[in-house]
Scaffold this motif. Structure first.
Motif, PDB file in Angstrom:
ATOM      1  N   THR A   1      -2.440   0.715   8.409  1.00 15.48           N
ATOM      2  CA  THR A   1      -1.649  -0.449   8.821  1.00 15.48           C
ATOM      3  C   THR A   1      -2.445  -1.731   8.624  1.00 15.48           C
ATOM      4  OG1 THR A   1      -0.405   0.861  10.425  1.00 15.48           O
ATOM      5  CG2 THR A   1      -0.431  -1.522  10.744  1.00 15.48           C
ATOM      6  N   ARG A   2      -3.733  -1.723   9.026  1.00 17.72           N
ATOM      7  CA  ARG A   2      -4.574  -2.911   8.837  1.00 17.72           C
ATOM      8  C   ARG A   2      -4.738  -3.219   7.341  1.00 17.72           C
ATOM      9  NH1 ARG A   2      -7.424  -4.925  13.050  1.00 17.72           N
ATOM     10  NH2 ARG A   2      -7.325  -3.789  15.027  1.00 17.72           N
ATOM     11  N   HIS A   3      -4.877  -2.159   6.564  1.00 18.84           N
ATOM     12  CA  HIS A   3      -5.030  -2.338   5.113  1.00 18.84           C
ATOM     13  C   HIS A   3      -3.785  -2.991   4.509  1.00 18.84           C
ATOM     14  CE1 HIS A   3      -6.543  -1.695   1.141  1.00 18.84           C
ATOM     15  NE2 HIS A   3      -5.611  -0.791   0.809  1.00 18.84           N
ATOM     16  N   ARG A   4      -2.616  -2.535   4.914  1.00 24.27           N
ATOM     17  CA  ARG A   4      -1.373  -3.140   4.403  1.00 24.27           C
ATOM     18  C   ARG A   4      -1.298  -4.612   4.797  1.00 24.27           C
ATOM     19  NH1 ARG A   4       1.438   1.283   2.550  1.00 24.27           N
ATOM     20  NH2 ARG A   4       1.581   3.152   3.872  1.00 24.27           N
ATOM     21  N   LEU A   5      -1.698  -4.936   6.033  1.00 24.40           N
ATOM     22  CA  LEU A   5      -1.638  -6.320   6.492  1.00 24.40           C
ATOM     23  C   LEU A   5      -2.662  -7.199   5.767  1.00 24.40           C
ATOM     24  CD1 LEU A   5      -1.120  -5.737  10.322  1.00 24.40           C
ATOM     25  CD2 LEU A   5       0.542  -6.651   8.699  1.00 24.40           C
ATOM     26  N   ARG A   6      -3.857  -6.637   5.517  1.00 24.09           N
ATOM     27  CA  ARG A   6      -4.858  -7.410   4.772  1.00 24.09           C
ATOM     28  C   ARG A   6      -4.320  -7.789   3.394  1.00 24.09           C
ATOM     29  NH1 ARG A   6      -8.844  -3.772   7.066  1.00 24.09           N
ATOM     30  NH2 ARG A   6      -8.514  -2.356   5.302  1.00 24.09           N
TER      31      ARG A   6
ATOM     32  N   ASN B   1      -1.069  -1.290  -1.823  1.00 20.34           N
ATOM     33  CA  ASN B   1      -0.545  -0.661  -0.603  1.00 20.34           C
ATOM     34  C   ASN B   1       0.171  -1.628   0.319  1.00 20.34           C
ATOM     35  OD1 ASN B   1      -3.436   1.045  -1.064  1.00 20.34           O
ATOM     36  ND2 ASN B   1      -1.577   2.253  -0.808  1.00 20.34           N
ATOM     37  N   THR B   2       0.326  -2.867  -0.108  1.00 25.94           N
ATOM     38  CA  THR B   2       1.112  -3.771   0.719  1.00 25.94           C
ATOM     39  C   THR B   2       2.578  -3.680   0.301  1.00 25.94           C
ATOM     40  OG1 THR B   2       1.367  -6.027   1.509  1.00 25.94           O
ATOM     41  CG2 THR B   2       0.737  -5.771  -0.781  1.00 25.94           C
ATOM     42  N   LEU B   3       3.445  -3.541   1.286  1.00 20.70           N
ATOM     43  CA  LEU B   3       4.861  -3.281   1.050  1.00 20.70           C
ATOM     44  C   LEU B   3       5.701  -4.360   1.713  1.00 20.70           C
ATOM     45  CD1 LEU B   3       4.812   0.544   1.880  1.00 20.70           C
ATOM     46  CD2 LEU B   3       4.693  -0.501  -0.389  1.00 20.70           C
ATOM     47  N   GLY B   4       6.713  -4.809   1.016  1.00 22.10           N
ATOM     48  CA  GLY B   4       7.586  -5.799   1.617  1.00 22.10           C
ATOM     49  C   GLY B   4       8.882  -5.933   0.861  1.00 22.10           C
TER      50      GLY B   4
ATOM     51  N   GLY C   1       5.504  -0.821   6.832  1.00 20.10           N
ATOM     52  CA  GLY C   1       4.727   0.374   6.520  1.00 20.10           C
ATOM     53  C   GLY C   1       5.586   1.574   6.836  1.00 20.10           C
ATOM     54  N   PHE C   2       4.920   2.708   7.089  1.00 23.22           N
ATOM     55  CA  PHE C   2       5.652   3.931   7.363  1.00 23.22           C
ATOM     56  C   PHE C   2       5.207   4.537   8.685  1.00 23.22           C
ATOM     57  CE2 PHE C   2       5.485   3.827   2.639  1.00 23.22           C
ATOM     58  CZ  PHE C   2       6.840   3.700   2.402  1.00 23.22           C
ATOM     59  N   GLU C   3       6.166   5.157   9.355  1.00 24.46           N
ATOM     60  CA  GLU C   3       5.827   5.939  10.533  1.00 24.46           C
ATOM     61  C   GLU C   3       4.871   7.053  10.090  1.00 24.46           C
ATOM     62  OE1 GLU C   3       8.611   8.689  13.000  1.00 24.46           O
ATOM     63  OE2 GLU C   3       8.957   6.638  13.724  1.00 24.46           O
ATOM     64  N   GLY C   4       3.752   7.195  10.777  1.00 21.42           N
ATOM     65  CA  GLY C   4       2.737   8.153  10.347  1.00 21.42           C
ATOM     66  C   GLY C   4       1.515   7.473   9.742  1.00 21.42           C
ATOM     67  N   ASP C   5       1.618   6.166   9.399  1.00 24.95           N
ATOM     68  CA  ASP C   5       0.420   5.435   8.961  1.00 24.95           C
ATOM     69  C   ASP C   5      -0.592   5.404  10.097  1.00 24.95           C
ATOM     70  OD1 ASP C   5       1.640   4.892   6.568  1.00 24.95           O
ATOM     71  OD2 ASP C   5       2.078   2.778   7.003  1.00 24.95           O
ATOM     72  N   ASP C   6      -1.864   5.638   9.807  1.00 25.10           N
ATOM     73  CA  ASP C   6      -2.874   5.476  10.857  1.00 25.10           C
ATOM     74  C   ASP C   6      -3.228   4.005  10.983  1.00 25.10           C
ATOM     75  OD1 ASP C   6      -4.557   4.888   8.721  1.00 25.10           O
ATOM     76  OD2 ASP C   6      -5.466   6.891   8.696  1.00 25.10           O
ATOM     77  N   GLU C   7      -4.053   3.674  11.964  1.00 25.61           N
ATOM     78  CA  GLU C   7      -4.357   2.276  12.247  1.00 25.61           C
ATOM     79  C   GLU C   7      -5.028   1.601  11.062  1.00 25.61           C
ATOM     80  OE1 GLU C   7      -6.833  -0.471  15.493  1.00 25.61           O
ATOM     81  OE2 GLU C   7      -6.695   1.706  15.761  1.00 25.61           O
TER      82      GLU C   7
END
Length: 948
Positions: free
Chosen positions: A874-879, A842-845, A865-871
């Motif tokens: 977003t934290r999961h993508r950053l992790r 789920n990490t995107l770049g 990430g995408f507009e509509g991602d919950d908090e």
């Protein structure tokens, strides 16, 4: 109608021509030796304005196919024109020129008188162009005997070139293709037998047996049976169409109008002409060629490459060196299965794999037949003194490079038809014309004079496959042919020089040879790597690819400064779409971001109307980079040096003291700011991603990617609005292509990365694929995540990076939330030449490659990430991003490995890389991780572009 004013005398120049409209009629006016002449302004062969042609020796030469007409009489002088040009009477009153459209300038010459009463019978087997022209010349030379023409097709003779062009487009029908107009054909008094086949020739009895049972006696016999389309082996071509006849063309034209995708089997002239029409109609087109290069049996590789590049520039995809294993009908469409395991599903399949001469009748009659054609002399006489042959069924009378061959061309049919007619009448042979051929592809009229061969050397002026490029081939120390892409004037000169033996290369500036030998050519040009500056050529380093082919990659590909310079010009500034940013980075008018195309700094901005612009970050005055901030919002850009300002579209907006002070100084009076803006690039977007190109006529982005890579791209950029989460930036001491290789090399991923193999992200045994587009430049490493527990004991022994029992303290790092329409949980896509799309769980770049010379590049990472991602998402993508970013498990290992590779090449130079894994897949897509076929595919494309 009477006299009508046409022009002013002052409009005419001695020895020149102008085109005018007189009462709706296109008229050409000429001034020769002070006398004005007038003709119709449209060529009688194909639509072209003669006023755009050339006046020479009292003739006007058509700019399209170089046919010539006598200006005074309108008579056709040479192929391909045969029809007479209308002439008009002219008078001058003062400065006014008048013409009378109803009064010809000269009376049409009456046909030659018959050669007295003639009881002879001439039989022509074949109802095509060569046979028809022979009959026309027989009558034109006064033959009054009987002419019988045997035609298998149910038509009067017609020309075949329009079949692959105007007929497919629906712009021409049977009447438009006719060799002669109905009245002209009727006047020849030919006994035409359509729908009839000649089944046998009795040379002793001098007779021909017809399929109707009739036996025709002959005094002279002409075999002009042409050729037929070569077909695929029995049973392998269900649903495949072929082009040879008028009915074939009409059927293909109808099918094209209903299809969305087309596969063309065979990369010859017919296939490419059909591809051109299909692209004009908007179809997705793929050409499949079994040889490694187009037309490799008849053209040098560089010329095949030129035709390929032209087609690729218009969106045609190629699969070269590809063998078709099976063709299966699939509902309304067709699926092609390839020997490498790949498949292609399309709506329509057309094969253009050559032609077979219809020489069986001649062979059965005992005539000499060799190399697939009927043997003839320069008078078109066969081994029987009373039998002649002409056109596609006959060999060219002279050996070319020691080989006898057939010339399947319009011009050859014309020339041999006339030569046969003269010989049948016992008249002396004329000097055969220089072989000439034309093809119309992708908006270019490409002409060829002389006969090239596969082993010829090639010199080029201009860009490979570009409009107005010029190619000369050399054989045995002499120029053998000239091929011109869309420059009629240059072709006219080259053709004339070839005919007269003059120096064809004279006046061709920047001509360069495309081989790497050290000796001088007969034209005085150094043989060096193409694109070397002329002044550097005598001292140029020679670059020769290893003889083993794509299994070896030489070190100089990664380390040489000159090669790097070619990459900047031919790849980054060539026909490529370069990533420059995300729309989410410039959401509002006035927003901008600094970016790069290769090493070239550019500005990406959104203007007041919402449009996206990309232009070079270089002041037009003294070259300073005028945009210094990484990103922001402005109304204009101001150069810090002399304060020149530019608007958001890159236009020069302000020049301090442009008009000087007190009438002194300032810019010249004719200075126009519109002429002094930075170089602007073509721009396209897809899914919120911005791309730019130096090529103004780039194909659409989905065509550039190809269907498989487009599907993968769209799975990530699926329509949801992007949100930028942050940036990384790291510099790597290696060549920029190593990063592409790294992500086209699933082999290393199963061996180097403890993280990937231990936690089941990319491991031998997973469902996986190394995907490539047809060109080989793009790729995607794809894997479906497993739990890592099903790795076999043998695989663990091979993978030293595998760590049994290794666990993460934070298990959420490995969570995968399904959110994409894709079977893959890990994909790394390489979009040539400067973009990596990262979707690891789920990490995107996006990773932007910025080369800084042959030995270093910077990687700019933009995580999103995408507009509509919950908090939590977003934290999961950053992790996961931190775990897999440039300082994470994967990035550190890859960075270090690439540095080791570059160090090895710099410290122990002159070597080669072995890239031989998976020999069963020569290049392209592989369904195993233990493969390097994608790397080989990339370098196949790279070599085509760079020219080595």
């Amino acid at each position: 109608m009477g006299w009508l004013r046409a022009a002013s005398f002052d409009d005419l120049k001695e020895g020149g021509v102008i085109g005018v409209d007189v009462a709706g009629t296109a008229v050409a006016l000429y001034l020769l030796d002070g006398v004005v002449y007038a003709t119709h302004n449209i060529c009688t062969h194909q639509f072209a304005f003669l006023s755009e042609g050339y006046v020479e020796d009292g003739c006007i030469e058509c700019p399209l196919h170089q046919g010539q007409f006598d200006i005074r009489t309108g008579e056709a002088q040479c192929a391909p024109v045969t029809g007479r040009l209308a002439t008009y009477q002219v008078k001058r009153e003062g400065d006014d020129i008048f013409v009378d459209l109803e009064a010809p300038a000269v009376e049409v010459e009456a046909p030659k008188a018959p050669l007295a009463q003639d009881h002879r019978s001439f039989v022509i087997i074949g109802g095509g162009q060569a046979g028809c022209r022979a009959a026309q010349h027989l009558r034109g030379e006064g033959f009054a005997g009987r002419i019988v023409m045997i035609a298998e097709e149910g038509h009067r003779p017609y020309e075949r070139p329009p079949l692959s062009k105007e007929v497919l487009l629906g712009k021409a029908g049977a009447a438009d293709c006719a060799v002669l107009k109905p009245a002209e054909f009727d006047a020849l008094d030919i006994d035409l037998r359509t729908g009839t086949r000649a089944s046998a020739i009795d040379r002793k009895a001098k007779s021909v047996t017809l399929s109707t049972g009739e036996i025709l006696p002959y005094d002279r016999l002409l075999i002009a049976t042409g050729a037929r389309a070569r077909t695929l082996p029995d049973g392998s071509g269900d649903g495949v169409l072929y082009l040879r006849t008028l009915e074939d063309a009409q059927a293909i034209g109808t099918a094209l109008s209903r299809a969305r995708s087309l596969a063309l089997i065979g990369g010859g002239f017919i296939g490419l002409e059909i591809a051109s029409v299909a692209r004009e109609k908007g179809l997705v087109v793929t050409v499949i060629e079994r040889e490694p290069a187009l037309m490799s049996r008849i053209l040098p590789p560089a010329l095949g490459q030129a035709f390929q590049k032209l087609a690729e520039s218009k969106g045609v995809a190629f699969r070269l060196d590809t063998k078709i294993e099976a063709i299966r009908r699939n509902g309304a469409g067709t699926t092609l299965a390839f020997a490498d395991g790949g498949e292609l599903a399309v709506d329509l399949v057309v094969a253009g794999i050559g032609a077979i001469a219809n020489a069986e009748l001649a062979e059965q009659a005992g005539l000499s037949v060799k190399s697939g054609g009927i043997v003839i002399d320069t008078a078109c006489r066969t081994s029987d003194a009373d039998i002649f042959a002409a056109g596609d069924c006959a060999l060219y009378p002279e050996a070319v490079g020691g080989t006898r061959l057939r010339l399947e061309s319009w011009a050859n049919a014309e020339a041999q038809g006339r030569a046969a007619a003269l010989a049948m009448l016992g008249k002396p042979a004329e000097k055969p014309p220089l072989p000439w051929f034309w093809t119309e592809q992708f908006g270019l009229n490409i002409q060829m004079a002389g006969i090239p061969q596969a082993g010829d050397r090639v010199a080029v002026q201009g860009g490979i496959g570009q409009p107005e490029s010029v190619y000369l081939t050399e054989r045995d120390g002499a120029i053998a042919s000239a091929i011109i892409f869309g420059d009629a004037e240059t072709f006219r000169i080259a053709r004339r020089r070839l005919e007269t033996g003059a120096d064809v290369a004279e006046g061709l500036r920047g001509l360069r040879w495309l081989d790497q030998q050290e000796e001088e050519s007969s034209m005085g040009y150094e043989r060096a790597l193409e694109s070397l500056p002329e002044q550097a050529a005598p001292h140029a380093k020679q670059f020769v690819w290893p003889a083993e082919g794509l299994n070896r990659v030489p070190d100089w590909v990664y380390t040489d400064d000159h090669i790097y310079g070619l990459e900047v010009e031919k790849i980054f500034k060539g026909r490529t779409w370069n990533y420059v940013g995300l729309e989410a980075e410039i959401p509002n008018p006035g927003d901008f971001t600094r970016s790069f195309v290769g090493p070239v700094p550019v500005v990406v901005s959104r203007d007041e109307e919402g449009g996206i612009n990309v232009f070079e970050n270089r002041c037009s005055h003294r070259a300073a980079e005028f945009c210094r901030e990484l990103r922001g919002n402005v109304q204009e850009f101001v150069c810090p040096y002399h304060q020149w300002s530019y608007d958001l579209k890159g236009n020069l907006a302000g020049v301090p003291f442009r008009r000087g002070v007190d009438g002194k100084g300032g810019m010249p009076a004719d200075f126009d700011p519109a002429d002094h803006h930075p170089r602007k690039l073509a721009v396209t977007t897809r899914g919120g991603v911005i791309f730019a190109s130096y090529a103004e006529d780039m194909e659409p982005f989905d065509t550039y990617l190809g269907p498989e890579m487009t599907r993968e791209f769209d799975a990530t950029f699926d329509g949801r609005k992007l949100v930028v989460l942050g940036y990384y930036r790291n510099t790597l001491p290696g060549n920029w292509k190593l990063y592409h290789e790294n992500l086209k090399d699933p082999y290393h991923a199963t061996l180097l990365h403890t993280f990937l193999v231990t936690f089941g992200l990319l491991v031998a045994g997973n469902k996986s694929q190394m995907l490539c587009d047809a060109s080989g430049r793009h790729g995607a490493m794809c894997s479906a995540k497993s739990d890592g527990k099903n790795v076999s004991a043998d695989a663990k022994k091979e993978m030293r990076a595998y760590k049994e029992g290794m666990q993460l303290e934070e298990p959420r790092f490995m969570d995968f939330v399904p959110e994409f329409d894709s079977p893959w949980s890990v994909t790394m896509s390489t979009i040539w030449p400067n973009l990596i799309v990262q979707r690891e769980m789920n990490t995107l770049g996006v990773r932007h490659i910025v080369p800084e010379g042959p030995n270093q590049f910077t990687m700019i990472w933009t995580m999103f990430g995408f507009e509509g991602d919950d908090e939590e998402m977003t934290r999961h993508r950053l992790r996961q991003g931190n775990l897999m970013g440039p300082a994470g498990f994967l990035g550190l290992e890859d960075n270090e490995a690439m540095k080791f590779v570059q160090d090895g090449m710099k410290h122990v130079p002159g070597g080669e890389h072995l890239v031989a894994l998976d020999p069963g897949t020569a290049t392209g897509t592989a369904d195993t991780l233990i493969s390097e076929s994608a790397i080989r595919a990339m370098y196949k494309h790279w070599r085509d572009v760079i020219g080595v």
